[in-house]
Design a protein around this motif. Structure first.
Motif, PDB file in Angstrom:
ATOM      1  N   ALA A  74      52.508   8.843 -24.935  1.00  0.00           N
ATOM      2  CA  ALA A  74      51.307   8.246 -25.531  1.00  0.00           C
ATOM      3  C   ALA A  74      50.031   8.976 -25.106  1.00  0.00           C
ATOM      4  O   ALA A  74      48.958   8.712 -25.642  1.00  0.00           O
ATOM      5  CB  ALA A  74      51.208   6.772 -25.142  1.00  0.00           C
TER       6      ALA A  74
ATOM      7  N   SER B 191      46.252   7.200 -25.229  1.00  0.00           N
ATOM      8  CA  SER B 191      45.598   7.062 -26.534  1.00  0.00           C
ATOM      9  C   SER B 191      44.882   5.712 -26.703  1.00  0.00           C
ATOM     10  O   SER B 191      44.842   5.162 -27.803  1.00  0.00           O
ATOM     11  CB  SER B 191      46.604   7.303 -27.664  1.00  0.00           C
TER      12      SER B 191
ATOM     13  N   GLY C  86      40.899  11.178 -23.960  1.00  0.00           N
ATOM     14  CA  GLY C  86      40.096  11.651 -25.091  1.00  0.00           C
ATOM     15  C   GLY C  86      38.863  10.813 -25.394  1.00  0.00           C
ATOM     16  O   GLY C  86      37.754  11.341 -25.550  1.00  0.00           O
TER      17      GLY C  86
ATOM     18  N   LYS D  16      41.684   3.567 -27.257  1.00  0.00           N
ATOM     19  CA  LYS D  16      40.435   3.861 -27.978  1.00  0.00           C
ATOM     20  C   LYS D  16      39.739   2.540 -28.324  1.00  0.00           C
ATOM     21  O   LYS D  16      40.328   1.466 -28.103  1.00  0.00           O
ATOM     22  CB  LYS D  16      40.739   4.691 -29.234  1.00  0.00           C
TER      23      LYS D  16
ATOM     24  N   GLY E 298      47.322  11.538 -25.073  1.00  0.00           N
ATOM     25  CA  GLY E 298      46.730  12.592 -25.899  1.00  0.00           C
ATOM     26  C   GLY E 298      47.438  12.806 -27.231  1.00  0.00           C
ATOM     27  O   GLY E 298      47.217  13.806 -27.901  1.00  0.00           O
ATOM     28  N   THR E 299      48.301  11.872 -27.610  1.00  0.00           N
ATOM     29  CA  THR E 299      49.098  12.057 -28.825  1.00  0.00           C
ATOM     30  C   THR E 299      48.605  11.212 -29.992  1.00  0.00           C
ATOM     31  O   THR E 299      49.061  11.378 -31.116  1.00  0.00           O
ATOM     32  CB  THR E 299      50.568  11.644 -28.570  1.00  0.00           C
ATOM     33  N   GLY E 300      47.737  10.257 -29.700  1.00  0.00           N
ATOM     34  CA  GLY E 300      47.296   9.326 -30.736  1.00  0.00           C
ATOM     35  C   GLY E 300      48.303   8.200 -30.937  1.00  0.00           C
ATOM     36  O   GLY E 300      48.078   7.271 -31.710  1.00  0.00           O
ATOM     37  N   ARG E 301      49.429   8.271 -30.210  1.00  0.00           N
ATOM     38  CA  ARG E 301      50.479   7.253 -30.344  1.00  0.00           C
ATOM     39  C   ARG E 301      50.389   6.289 -29.164  1.00  0.00           C
ATOM     40  O   ARG E 301      50.859   6.593 -28.062  1.00  0.00           O
ATOM     41  CB  ARG E 301      51.831   7.968 -30.358  1.00  0.00           C
ATOM     42  N   THR E 302      49.736   5.164 -29.360  1.00  0.00           N
ATOM     43  CA  THR E 302      49.539   4.206 -28.265  1.00  0.00           C
ATOM     44  C   THR E 302      50.784   3.338 -28.104  1.00  0.00           C
ATOM     45  O   THR E 302      51.436   3.007 -29.096  1.00  0.00           O
ATOM     46  CB  THR E 302      48.357   3.267 -28.600  1.00  0.00           C
TER      47      THR E 302
END
Ligand code: PEP
Length: 251
Positions: free
Chosen positions: A171, A213, A235, A215, A173-177
């Motif tokens: 998860a 990830s 990020g 945000k 830095g992949t955008g996959r939380t």
């Protein structure tokens, strides 16, 4: 009651000018926030500059790693004393990029956690499983093992200095939380393990952050979990608006 704790991990990003702009922007945005602990973990070379930007703010300074020896012939390494000297309060230890890119072992991470506490720093001790470990049903076993090994020899008094960050590697830095449920399951397991290793009272007081990830749009959902006490943010911590929005959502 555990006070929420959000920490930004800037990783190997920014430059001197950008670091000051980011820190000053956060100071301005977050000056009235008192119900959330906030820290930024900054590249070594910008710690002193950012410390000046954060002075007399409610944002704490952290580093992203530390070496366990106090001084000597360890070219390229940084000691606890040096971090204290430039006003660091926190230090990230065992981040997945240090485990899996740089090759740090549980034994080395354990020495760093121990040295950080003895040296007066507050470690943010990271654990988390790889995708293949999750897919083969080994998440709980892998994370429990990392917790036990990373905290070996840390007594009931010293553990109180530690924040644990559960960061599933897949998860970061992949955008996959991780879903809120996936995060809660692991956080609950970690707290149960801490209760066995120390005591239910101590386990209840230790903060466990989620990272991967996170945000602004998923902050509230993740933080609804009873055992998620904060976030370690990569990020999204590089943008004043995003990081400030996450802090304000929780505050
Ligand atoms: C991290 O660096 O610890 C992290 C969680 O990164 P990101 O938020 O970018 O996934």
């Amino acid at each position: 009651m555990r006070k929420p704790f959000l920490a930004g991990n800037w990783k190997m990003n920014t430059n001197a000018k950008g670091a000051v702009a980011l820190a000053s922007g956060l100071v301005k945005e977050l000056k009235t926030v008192t119900t959330v602990d906030v820290a930024v973990c900054v590249p070594f070379v910008y710690l002193q500059t950012v410390a000046a930007s954060l002075s007399s703010s409610n944002i704490a300074l952290g580093a992203q790693d530390v070496y366990f020896q106090p001084n000597g012939a360890f070219t390229g390494e940084i000691s606890c004393e040096m971090l204290k000297d430039v006003c660091c309060t926190y230090v990230i230890i065992g981040h997945s990029e240090r485990r899996h890119v740089i090759g740090e072992t549980d034994e080395l991470i354990n020495k760093k956690v121990s040295a950080a506490i003895s040296g007066g720093l507050l470690p943010i001790f990271c654990v988390g499983e790889l995708l293949e470990e999750r897919e083969s049903g080994k998440t709980q076993q892998v994370v429990a093992d990392q917790v036990r090994k990373g905290l070996a020899g840390i007594n009931a008094e010293k553990i109180q200095a530690v924040t644990i960050a559960y960061e599933p590697v897949w998860a970061i830095g992949t955008g996959r939380t991780a879903t809120a449920q996936q995060a809660q399951e692991v956080h609950e397991m970690i707290r149960g393990l801490l209760a066995k290793m120390y005591s239910p009272k101590i386990a209840d007081a230790i903060r466990i952050q989620y990272g991967g990830s996170a945000k602004p749009s998923n902050t509230a959902e993740l933080m609804k979990n009873p055992d998620v006490d904060g976030l370690l943010i990569g990020g999204a911590s590089l943008k004043v608006d995003d990081f400030a929005a996450m802090v304000k959502t929780i505050a």
